[in-house]
Design a protein around this motif. Structure first.
Motif, PDB file in Angstrom:
ATOM      1  N   GLY A 235       0.310  -1.487  -0.116  1.00 16.75           N
ATOM      2  CA  GLY A 235       0.486   0.248   0.140  1.00 16.75           C
ATOM      3  C   GLY A 235       0.918   1.553   0.050  1.00 16.75           C
ATOM      4  O   GLY A 235       2.446   1.082   0.276  1.00 16.75           O
ATOM      5  N   THR A 236       0.037   2.497  -0.301  1.00 16.68           N
ATOM      6  CA  THR A 236       1.208   3.927  -0.392  1.00 16.68           C
ATOM      7  C   THR A 236      -0.651   4.680   0.322  1.00 16.68           C
ATOM      8  O   THR A 236      -1.039   5.186   0.447  1.00 16.68           O
ATOM      9  N   ALA A 237       0.565   5.184   0.797  1.00 16.39           N
ATOM     10  CA  ALA A 237       0.463   7.217   1.473  1.00 16.39           C
ATOM     11  C   ALA A 237       0.835   8.341   0.997  1.00 16.39           C
ATOM     12  O   ALA A 237       1.563   8.596   0.851  1.00 16.39           O
ATOM     13  N   ASN A 238      -0.819   9.582  -0.202  1.00 14.23           N
ATOM     14  CA  ASN A 238       0.526   9.910  -0.367  1.00 14.23           C
ATOM     15  C   ASN A 238      -1.240  11.146  -0.991  1.00 14.23           C
ATOM     16  O   ASN A 238      -1.908  11.163  -0.240  1.00 14.23           O
ATOM     17  N   ILE A 239      -0.445  12.600  -0.999  1.00 10.05           N
ATOM     18  CA  ILE A 239      -1.315  13.851  -0.919  1.00 10.05           C
ATOM     19  C   ILE A 239      -0.954  14.540  -2.002  1.00 10.05           C
ATOM     20  O   ILE A 239      -0.350  14.491  -2.936  1.00 10.05           O
ATOM     21  N   GLU A 240      -1.956  14.201  -3.320  1.00  8.16           N
ATOM     22  CA  GLU A 240      -2.432  14.462  -4.305  1.00  8.16           C
ATOM     23  C   GLU A 240      -3.841  15.652  -4.745  1.00  8.16           C
ATOM     24  O   GLU A 240      -4.518  15.193  -4.489  1.00  8.16           O
ATOM     25  N   GLY A 241      -2.310  16.332  -5.074  1.00  2.17           N
ATOM     26  CA  GLY A 241      -3.946  17.679  -5.338  1.00  2.17           C
ATOM     27  C   GLY A 241      -4.920  18.012  -3.952  1.00  2.17           C
ATOM     28  O   GLY A 241      -6.363  18.160  -4.486  1.00  2.17           O
ATOM     29  N   GLY A 242      -4.374  17.875  -3.225  1.00  8.04           N
ATOM     30  CA  GLY A 242      -5.499  18.145  -1.538  1.00  8.04           C
ATOM     31  C   GLY A 242      -5.975  17.299  -1.742  1.00  8.04           C
ATOM     32  O   GLY A 242      -7.274  17.605  -0.668  1.00  8.04           O
ATOM     33  N   ILE A 243      -5.855  16.201  -1.610  1.00 10.77           N
ATOM     34  CA  ILE A 243      -6.484  15.012  -1.061  1.00 10.77           C
ATOM     35  C   ILE A 243      -5.462  13.848  -1.090  1.00 10.77           C
ATOM     36  O   ILE A 243      -4.621  13.951  -1.562  1.00 10.77           O
ATOM     37  N   GLY A 244      -6.094  13.883  -0.140  1.00 12.82           N
ATOM     38  CA  GLY A 244      -5.115  11.961   0.818  1.00 12.82           C
ATOM     39  C   GLY A 244      -5.553  11.334  -0.246  1.00 12.82           C
ATOM     40  O   GLY A 244      -6.647  10.564  -0.383  1.00 12.82           O
TER      41      GLY A 244
END
Length: 506
Positions: A273-282
């Motif tokens: 799994g991965t956890a990222n913040i992209e374009g103001g979205i988790g």
């Protein structure tokens, strides 16, 4: 300046196998896919742990065996005035190099979920099968240790954040002996475990009474763990009010916390799994698959920990603004590090999160009464709900500062994809919130008119909160969680900052 002790030191008995105080149980690494074998017995006033530490195939490294007190039934004395742990111990395998001892249930920042306690290694410098006293200063313990080897990563001397906390020394809650990280046969025969070099009563623990030059003194932070981004005085985060009477916890468009992923391969699984913040979205993405040795689905997480959370003890629950593009029934949410009796690896209050598939974001309400810390650490399923037994409801100490927050894909095999915009606590209204907001208004206002206006706003917020119908008031808000939690003599939980302690290095 040197501080001279004014009285003789004493020992405080933690365990005496001539008359055992606690229940002990054996655990070996096969629970994590290993091949080690071990047993623990109490015979002739001696607690014996013996077995063989073997290579764990999933790690291609030695595993562990350990004997530990049962957390739910253990009783521990206050040892805050003591300097060290002393084990009266013998071994027929003195050549083994992987002996360790641990106590407590604290975890460092960004921990592996199942690694807890302060740990130190020791050796037995005595002829085989002859008792000897092994003394380990408390400043030799650290709760930042490698889950695969048991070796300390950052020592107490290198960073006092990882030193034993005063709260743990007041009630260890758990103690364990290990053979770990070294292949071979091991044996420990334990007669007694005590805290040693104890001066005075526990109430005197706030006064340094240890001998040593200033250069030999290390300072141990004995209160709540320091947060990575907290102010120097470690003040709680003031609430950010939104929607009238809600408190913002996280906004991924302007994130407060650092988020990271953690997956079951650390315990032999194959999930990713991965956890990222992209374009103001988790964005929480990955795949949950079966753990081979369990033949059951594992887990992946997106989590944050070690930060200052706002006080939400006067709120009714959480709202998450989320969406998902895939059907998945194993989403869960947890916060805090509470540990229910009988839950070996289950930490924190958890609840299921049902997210419908769709393109639009929606708000999902999670009353605090739906969370419980009595959940199955193999599946994530709640075993006893908060509604069924208020002992397992979120307690005020946790709600005042959650300390950690986790999104899970757990117990169900399949594709995971969850997008999240924000997390907030809702229906917040009580005197506690009034005082915090009023204090902020006073500090930022230079006129009596400003204070009057702020008070008026607070009254409106409280009335609005009391009149709202989104949630039922959560049960057990003021409960005593378990018999073994630490309370002061007047019944208040020990939740304030505590002074440092000093230990002399020897």
């Amino acid at each position: 300046a040197t501080v001279i002790a004014q009285e003789q030191s004493t020992d405080v008995v933690i365990e005496d196998f001539a008359n055992p105080i606690n229940e002990w149980e054996q655990m070996n690494d096969p629970v994590m896919g290993g091949k080690s074998t071990g047993q623990f017995t109490i015979e002739d006033s001696i607690g014996n742990m013996y077995g063989n530490v073997a290579i764990a195939p999933i790690m291609n490294a030695p595993g562990f065996i350990k004997a530990e007190t049962k957390i739910e039934s253990s009783k521990f004395p206050d040892v805050t005035t003591c300097e060290a742990l002393k084990l009266t111990i013998k071994s027929t395998k003195t050549e083994y190099k992987g002996y360790r001892v641990s106590f407590g249930i604290d975890q460092p920042e960004n921990p592996f979920p199942y690694a807890y306690g302060y740990k130190a290694d020791f050796s037995i410098n005595a002829p085989a099968d002859q008792f000897v006293d092994v003394v380990i200063p408390f400043h030799d313990f650290s709760d930042d240790w490698n889950v695969k080897t048991g070796a300390q990563v950052v020592t107490c001397g290198q960073n006092p954040t990882y030193c034993p906390s005063l709260e743990t020394l007041k009630n260890m809650r758990s103690i364990a002996v290990w053979a770990e990280g070294e292949e071979g046969s091991a044996h420990l025969g334990i007669s007694k475990i005590v805290a040693t070099e104890c001066f005075g009563t526990p109430d005197s623990a706030y006064t340094p009474v240890h001998v040593g030059d200033d250069s030999d003194i290390i300072r141990i932070y004995a209160g709540k763990r320091k947060k990575k981004h907290a102010a120097l005085d470690n003040e709680p985060r003031l609430p950010v009010l939104i929607n009238g009477n809600d408190i913002l916890i996280e906004d991924f468009e302007n994130p407060t916390f650092e988020w990271y992923s953690k997956n079951d391969p650390v315990m032999g699984g194959k999930s990713s799994g991965t956890a990222n913040i992209e374009g103001g979205i988790g964005v929480f993405d990955g795949q949950v698959v079966d753990v081979p040795f369990l033949k059951a689905p594992g887990f992946i997480t997106m989590e944050t920990s070690g930060e200052i959370f706002p006080d939400v003890s006067f709120c009714d629950g959480l709202v998450l603004e989320v969406r998902s593009s895939v059907p998945y029934s194993g989403y869960r949410v947890s916060f805090g590090s509470a540990h229910a009796p009988g839950g070996r690896f289950a930490y924190g209050f958890k609840t299921p999160l049902d997210v419908p598939v769709g393109d639009e974001f929606g708000e999902i309400q999670l009353p605090f009464s739906s969370f419980s810390d009595k959940w199955d650490d193999a599946t994530g399923d709640i075993q006893i709900s908060c509604q069924a037994d208020s002992r397992f409801c979120p307690d005020d100490k946790t709600l005042k500062d959650m300390d950690s927050f986790t999104l899970w894909g757990e117990g169900v095999a399949g594709k995971v994809h969850l997008e999240i915009k924000s997390i907030r606590a809702v229906n917040c209204g009580s005197g506690a919130m009034d005082e915090q907001v009023q204090g902020e208004n006073k500090s930022n206002s230079n006129s009596s008119g400003g204070n009057f206006l702020g008070s008026a706003v607070i009254v409106v917020l409280v009335l609005a909160a009391l009149g709202s119908a989104g949630f039922m008031m959560r049960p057990g808000a003021q409960r005593t969680k378990y018999e073994d939690v630490d309370y002061t003599s007047d019944g208040r939980y020990q939740d304030q900052e505590r002074p440092d302690m000093e230990f002399a290095l020897t």
